[in-house]
Design a protein around this motif. Structure first.
Motif, PDB file in Angstrom:
ATOM      1  N   GLY A 225     -25.855 -19.027  13.787  1.00 51.17           N
ATOM      2  CA  GLY A 225     -24.596 -18.303  13.931  1.00 51.17           C
ATOM      3  C   GLY A 225     -24.352 -17.446  12.703  1.00 51.17           C
ATOM      4  N   GLN A 226     -23.091 -17.116  12.459  1.00 56.53           N
ATOM      5  CA  GLN A 226     -22.743 -16.319  11.288  1.00 56.53           C
ATOM      6  C   GLN A 226     -22.648 -17.204  10.057  1.00 56.53           C
ATOM      7  N   ALA A 227     -22.624 -16.582   8.878  1.00 62.44           N
ATOM      8  CA  ALA A 227     -22.552 -17.314   7.622  1.00 62.44           C
ATOM      9  C   ALA A 227     -21.219 -18.049   7.522  1.00 62.44           C
ATOM     10  N   GLY A 228     -21.244 -19.185   6.834  1.00 56.78           N
ATOM     11  CA  GLY A 228     -20.058 -20.026   6.722  1.00 56.78           C
ATOM     12  C   GLY A 228     -19.096 -19.573   5.641  1.00 56.78           C
ATOM     13  N   ILE A 229     -18.099 -20.411   5.367  1.00 58.76           N
ATOM     14  CA  ILE A 229     -17.039 -20.074   4.414  1.00 58.76           C
ATOM     15  C   ILE A 229     -17.590 -19.914   2.999  1.00 58.76           C
TER      16      ILE A 229
ATOM     17  N   THR B 145     -22.445 -16.555   0.118  1.00 58.03           N
ATOM     18  CA  THR B 145     -22.345 -15.463  -0.852  1.00 58.03           C
ATOM     19  C   THR B 145     -22.131 -14.136  -0.134  1.00 58.03           C
ATOM     20  N   ARG B 146     -21.791 -13.098  -0.914  1.00 57.03           N
ATOM     21  CA  ARG B 146     -21.515 -11.782  -0.313  1.00 57.03           C
ATOM     22  C   ARG B 146     -22.730 -11.239   0.452  1.00 57.03           C
ATOM     23  N   SER B 147     -23.902 -11.373  -0.133  1.00 54.37           N
ATOM     24  CA  SER B 147     -25.082 -10.784   0.522  1.00 54.37           C
ATOM     25  C   SER B 147     -25.477 -11.526   1.794  1.00 54.37           C
ATOM     26  N   SER B 148     -25.229 -12.840   1.840  1.00 57.28           N
ATOM     27  CA  SER B 148     -25.615 -13.586   3.040  1.00 57.28           C
ATOM     28  C   SER B 148     -24.597 -13.459   4.164  1.00 57.28           C
ATOM     29  N   LYS B 149     -23.397 -12.907   3.830  1.00 58.44           N
ATOM     30  CA  LYS B 149     -22.387 -12.718   4.876  1.00 58.44           C
ATOM     31  C   LYS B 149     -22.710 -11.510   5.741  1.00 58.44           C
ATOM     32  N   PHE B 150     -23.582 -10.631   5.227  1.00 56.28           N
ATOM     33  CA  PHE B 150     -23.893  -9.423   5.974  1.00 56.28           C
ATOM     34  C   PHE B 150     -24.690  -9.770   7.230  1.00 56.28           C
ATOM     35  N   VAL B 151     -24.138  -9.417   8.354  1.00 55.56           N
ATOM     36  CA  VAL B 151     -24.827  -9.623   9.627  1.00 55.56           C
ATOM     37  C   VAL B 151     -24.908  -8.260  10.295  1.00 55.56           C
ATOM     38  N   PRO B 152     -26.105  -7.696  10.436  1.00 50.85           N
ATOM     39  CA  PRO B 152     -26.207  -6.346  11.014  1.00 50.85           C
ATOM     40  C   PRO B 152     -25.715  -6.311  12.454  1.00 50.85           C
ATOM     41  N   LEU B 153     -25.086  -5.212  12.787  1.00 48.81           N
ATOM     42  CA  LEU B 153     -24.607  -5.025  14.165  1.00 48.81           C
ATOM     43  C   LEU B 153     -25.781  -4.643  15.045  1.00 48.81           C
ATOM     44  N   LYS B 154     -25.635  -4.887  16.309  1.00 51.38           N
ATOM     45  CA  LYS B 154     -26.713  -4.592  17.237  1.00 51.38           C
ATOM     46  C   LYS B 154     -26.812  -3.152  17.432  1.00 51.38           C
TER      47      LYS B 154
END
Length: 140
Positions: free
Chosen positions: A124-128, A131-140
Motif C-alpha cells: 500500500g502507501q507509505a505509513g505515518i 520519510t519524505r522520499s519514501s512517501k512519494f508514490v508516482p501516479l499512474k
C-alpha cells in the motif's frame, strides 16, 4: 469407477500408456515404476508411518460409501497415487486446511503442489512514520 475424464488420443485418460482403471488395479510397486524419479525414490525407500496411515485412510474412504468426507493431512510431500483419484483432501498450508479434489491429471505430483503456502504481496502507501522520499508514490 467410470472413466469420465477425457484426455489423450483415444478420448480416455491415460498415464504413461495405462488407463486409470489399470493404474488402480496395479500394486504400489508397479505404480512406482511409472512415476517420476523423485516420487519413485520416495516409495522405494519406504513411505513414512504418517504416509502409510494416509494411504490407509484413502483406501478406507474408497470402500466406505461416505467418501465425501475430506481427508485432513499435513503431508504435503505425499505423492499423488491412483488410489487418491476422485477423493478430497484437506492439505495444511501453514495457516489453514485447504481443500484439494484429486483429479487423474495430478498423478505423479505431490499433494503440496496444489495448495500454495505463500500469498502475493500487494504494498500500500507509505505509513505515518515514513520519510519524505519514501512517501512519494508516482501516479499512474
Amino acid at each position: 469407477m467410470s472413466s469420465e475424464y477425457r484426455t489423450g488420443r483415444e478420448g480416455e485418460f491415460t498415464y504413461r500408456g495405462h488407463t486409470l482403471d489399470e493404474l488402480q488395479e496395479m500394486s504400489l510397486d508397479e505404480v512406482a515404476e511409472l512415476l517420476p524419479a523423485r516420487q519413485r525414490r520416495t516409495i522405494e525407500r519406504g513411505l513414512s508411518v504418517q504416509q502409510e496411515k494416509l494411504l490407509e485412510e484413502a483406501r478406507e474412504a474408497g470402500v466406505q460409501e461416505t467418501a465425501n468426507d475430506p481427508i485432513r493431512t499435513h503431508l504435503r510431500d505425499m505423492p499423488v497415487l491412483p488410489e487418491f483419484v476422485e477423493k478430497t483432501f484437506e492439505v495444511y498450508t501453514g495457516q489453514s486446511f485447504e481443500r484439494v479434489r484429486v483429479e487423474p491429471e495430478m498423478i505423479g505430483h505431490y499433494l503440496g503442489e496444489f495448495q500454495l503456502t505463500r500469498t502475493s504481496v500487494e504494498h500500500g502507501q507509505a505509513g505515518i512514520g515514513a520519510t519524505r522520499s519514501s512517501k512519494f508514490v508516482p501516479l499512474k
